[in-house]
Design an enzyme around this catalytic site. Structure first.
Site, short mmCIF file in Angstrom:
data_model
loop_
_atom_site.label_atom_id
_atom_site.label_comp_id
_atom_site.label_asym_id
_atom_site.label_seq_id
_atom_site.Cartn_x
_atom_site.Cartn_y
_atom_site.Cartn_z
N CYS A 2 0.82 -1.22 0.00
CA CYS A 2 0.00 0.00 0.00
C CYS A 2 0.85 1.27 0.00
CB CYS A 2 -0.86 0.02 1.26
SG CYS A 2 -1.80 -1.48 1.49
N ARG A 27 5.14 0.23 -6.10
CA ARG A 27 5.13 -0.62 -4.91
C ARG A 27 4.16 -1.78 -5.05
NH1 ARG A 27 6.80 2.01 -0.02
NH2 ARG A 27 5.22 0.82 1.07
N TRP A 72 -2.93 -2.65 -1.49
CA TRP A 72 -2.49 -3.98 -1.89
C TRP A 72 -3.19 -4.92 -0.90
CZ3 TRP A 72 0.69 -8.08 -0.06
CH2 TRP A 72 1.27 -8.89 -1.06
N ASN A 96 -1.72 1.84 5.93
CA ASN A 96 -0.84 0.73 5.52
C ASN A 96 -0.53 -0.08 6.77
OD1 ASN A 96 -0.74 2.14 3.15
ND2 ASN A 96 1.42 2.71 3.30
N GLY A 97 -0.57 -1.39 6.67
CA GLY A 97 -0.23 -2.22 7.82
C GLY A 97 -1.33 -3.21 8.13
N GLU A 477 19.86 -15.92 -8.35
CA GLU A 477 19.34 -14.60 -8.70
C GLU A 477 18.81 -14.58 -10.14
OE1 GLU A 477 18.36 -12.23 -7.11
OE2 GLU A 477 18.33 -10.52 -8.47
N LYS A 481 15.04 -13.62 -11.03
CA LYS A 481 14.70 -12.52 -11.96
C LYS A 481 13.79 -13.02 -13.06
CE LYS A 481 15.40 -9.81 -10.30
NZ LYS A 481 15.96 -9.38 -9.06
N GLU A 484 10.18 -13.96 -11.77
CA GLU A 484 9.31 -12.89 -11.26
C GLU A 484 8.80 -11.97 -12.35
OE1 GLU A 484 10.73 -10.01 -8.31
OE2 GLU A 484 12.74 -10.19 -9.10
N HIS A 500 21.88 -35.03 -8.08
CA HIS A 500 21.20 -35.57 -6.89
C HIS A 500 19.69 -35.40 -6.98
CE1 HIS A 500 25.06 -36.29 -5.07
NE2 HIS A 500 25.42 -35.07 -5.41
N LYS A 599 6.97 -3.99 -4.53
CA LYS A 599 8.37 -3.59 -4.42
C LYS A 599 8.87 -3.69 -2.99
CE LYS A 599 12.25 -1.88 -5.86
NZ LYS A 599 13.10 -2.83 -6.61
C1 AGP Z 1 13.63 -8.71 -6.05
O1 AGP Z 1 13.64 -8.69 -7.44
C2 AGP Z 1 12.35 -9.03 -5.45
N1 AGP Z 1 11.34 -8.13 -5.88
C3 AGP Z 1 12.31 -9.37 -3.97
O2 AGP Z 1 12.80 -10.66 -3.87
C4 AGP Z 1 13.08 -8.46 -2.98
O3 AGP Z 1 14.45 -8.61 -3.18
C5 AGP Z 1 12.70 -8.87 -1.54
O4 AGP Z 1 11.34 -8.62 -1.34
C6 AGP Z 1 13.51 -8.15 -0.50
O5 AGP Z 1 13.33 -6.78 -0.55
P1 AGP Z 1 14.28 -5.80 0.22
O6 AGP Z 1 15.65 -5.90 -0.38
O7 AGP Z 1 13.69 -4.42 -0.01
O8 AGP Z 1 14.28 -6.18 1.65
#
Ligand code: AGP
Length: 604
Positions: A2, A27, A72, A96-97, A477, A481, A484, A500, A599
């Site tokens: 949010c 976000r 959100w 938010n929260g 990573e 990427k 997502e 394995h 985000k």
């Molecule tokens: C990264 O591409 C992601 N969107 C996600 O995994 C992100 O890295 C994770 O939510 C952690 O966020 P932060 O680094 O703001 O703590």
């Protein structure tokens, strides 16, 4: 997650609030709304979906005071009714929260005659403040929030008074200082267009905002002195500047962001790393027995490279824990443990909660984060800012490479203090790090080739990313990427682990990205490539320019410039980011705002 914006001033509030909400879109959200103070009370407008939907229903509102929200969904579906603001009589609120004692408050408010129209926990805040309102909004907010257990950044509007009141507990909130106008927001990017003067709020603080000024209070109603700080980020940095997506802009920005992370922290002359923000004494660094890294997602992957670096360079045993697991895992920590929390946003609820848990053991704490003034930065003794500038794309790119650079710096710093690294090695690494921006540019110059490979394999249902030792975190990573933003299923594996189990899944339909830059495990990696080739997989290798052998074993080689063996993860990261970006582009995905993701994940 949010987003909140609020405005009181002498200009029309609607365009300011809408612009602020658009800057918070990154976000992640599923509905949006505004509450505006007008002549005969408060007008509320809200819709499901995009902010453009909200804009399409807005009349010409004459108002200089209002609050806005992007929601959100957590409790209650993403519907118009559940969208914020929520209203109770003359009170309106955005939040938010999470209200943890919602059920209890709900029953109590029903018994007092209140009716609920939404399924959200937020609606209790509107009713609580309405119940306690006796002509003074700030007192009503204090009384109302004292009943609440949980987390909030919340902003309240009252039909009888031309002011806003906002409060925070465990959810970010910042006030923006203007001239004859003032602002609040959950994220500084919503303020950048209007002011660079901000006041970061702490937990359990409230602010009363009028056009003329802002007063801060604690929950006893006592005034709190606050410091105005200047945001160094430019508005341009938070805009697309001609790129089709923030993600590709941010991938390109790594040429400067890597440099910014290094700036002022290395000396080619002395060959040393200078970290003035680190307050750990020489004695404390020497007596460190263990490092525990806490992080989520991409930041966790950065932490895995950190483990490799701290152990191999500085000789400090290091564990990397997923923040959301750590808190419930009965951790074993001592005063000679350093806990490093890595978080781009500095607001990830899981990481903040894990860090708070770690602090109860009396260990040293350090944060690696990109955003100044965040909750995380205020919870730790030491901070290493990554200085990558605002990152808007949901997929972390430049903040990841800056986290890696911060970890290189920290591990060399510790290694030198603990006498585990001689000056020649340190100097040579520093010189190689300084060259990285130019090498990243060379990779970007080759992006069309990477785009072609991404397009060629974009119909794949499953991808595998393989790496060993310091390339393993980049394999994870790369897979994160890709999945997502392109929604292609992808797995990152330590290449030696393949036989394995996962080898059973390999066929000519599973492209493999093999991270095969020079390292002590290079020969083993080549063997792993042969294993998957024997199962008819198509292999894309990421290898050094000087590697004339690897082409014999794979289908495609993406070459990266030559650097110190330790630093290849930075260059390979840029390649896997480009592969993910161009795959998502080929599939027509909403790259900057992937489905279901946010985000900054400010709920546990
Ligand atoms: C990264 O591409 C992601 N969107 C996600 O995994 C992100 O890295 C994770 O939510 C952690 O966020 P932060 O680094 O703001 O703590």
């Amino acid at each position: 997650m949010c987003g909140i914006v609020g405005y009181v001033g002498n200009r029309q509030a609607t365009p300011i609030l809408i612009d602020g909400l658009k800057r918070l879109e990154y976000r992640g959200y599923d509905s949006a709304g505004l509450a505006m103070l007008v002549d005969n009370g408060i007008s509320v407008y809200k819709t499901e979906g995009k902010i453009s939907n909200l804009e399409s229903i807005l009349p010409d509102i004459k108002s200089t005071c209002g609050i806005g929200h992007t929601r959100w969904a957590t409790q209650g579906a993403p519907t118009t009714t559940n969208a914020h603001p929520h209203v109770s009589g003359n009170i309106s609120v955005v939040h938010n929260g999470i209200i943890e004692n919602y059920e209890e408050l709900y029953e109590w408010l029903i018994s007092k005659g209140y009716e609920f129209v939404s399924e959200t926990d937020t609606e209790v805040l509107a009713h609580l403040v309405h119940m306690y309102y006796k002509g003074d909004l700030i007192s009503a907010v204090i009384e109302g929030l004292k009943k609440v257990k949980g987390s909030y950044a919340a902003a309240f509007l009252c039909a009888e008074t031309n002011k806003l009141v906002a409060a925070r507990k465990e959810s970010p909130l910042v006030a923006g200082v203007g001239n004859g106008e003032n602002f609040i927001a959950s994220d500084v990017t919503a303020l950048l267009k209007n002011t660079s003067q901000v006041i970061y709020m702490n937990d359990l603080e409230l602010v009363q905002v009028t056009a003329q000024g802002m007063q801060f209070f604690d929950f006893d109603g006592k005034p709190v002195e606050k410091k105005v700080e200047k945001i160094e980020w430019s508005l341009e940095a938070a805009e697309k500047s001609g790129y089709p997506h923030f993600m590709i802009k941010e991938i390109h920005e790594q040429v400067t962001s890597v440099n910014d992370t290094l700036m002022g922290r290395i000396s080619e002359i002395s060959g040393d790393v200078i970290l003035q923000d680190i307050t750990l004494t020489l004695e404390e660094i020497k007596s460190l027995e263990r490092i525990v890294i806490l992080a989520c997602g991409t930041s966790y992957n950065a932490g895995l490279l950190g483990k490799y670096l701290f152990e191999s360079l500085a000789g400090i045993h290091t564990d990397v824990d997923i923040s959301s697991e750590f808190r419930y895992a009965n951790p074993v920590l001592s005063k000679s443990t350093l806990v490093i929390a890595i978080s781009q946003s500095g607001e990830t609820a899981d990481t903040i909660a894990a860090l708070k848990e770690a602090k109860t053991y009396g260990c040293h704490t350090l944060a690696i984060t990109n955003v100044v003034g965040t909750t995380l930065s205020r919870e730790v003794e030491n901070i290493l800012y990554t200085r990558a500038g605002p990152e808007i794309g949901v997929a972390a790119t430049k903040t990841f490479t800056s986290q890696l650079i911060a970890l290189y710096l920290l591990s060399i710093y510790f290694a030198r203090k603990r006498r585990k690294m001689d000056i020649d090695k340190s100097k040579s690494l520093i010189i190689s790090m300084k060259l990285l921006p130019g090498l990243i540019q060379q990779i970007l110059n080759n992006k069309e080739f990477i785009q072609k490979q991404a397009q060629r394999f974009s119909n794949a249902k499953d991808y595998f990313f393989l790496g060993r030792s310091l390339n393993f975190p980049i394999a994870l990573e790369g897979a994160l990427k890709l999945k997502e933003i392109s929604y292609i299923h992808a797995e990152g594996y330590a290449a030696g682990e393949l036989k394995h189990g996962p080898l059973a899944l390999i066929s000519n339909e599973t492209p493999i990205v093999a991270l095969a830059t020079r390292s002590s495990t290079y020969d083993k990696m080549v063997n792993n490539i042969k294993e998957v080739k024997a199962r008819r997989a198509q292999v894309i290798a990421i290898a050094g320019m000087d590697d004339t052998e690897i082409g014999k074993y794979v289908d495609v080689v993406i070459k990266v410039p030559i650097t110190d063996e330790l630093l290849y993860p930075i260059l390979s990261s840029v390649v896997v980011q480009l592969l993910a970006y161009y795959s998502a582009q080929a599939l027509g995905c909403t790259i900057d705002k992937p489905r279901n993701l946010a985000k900054s994940v400010t709920v546990e």
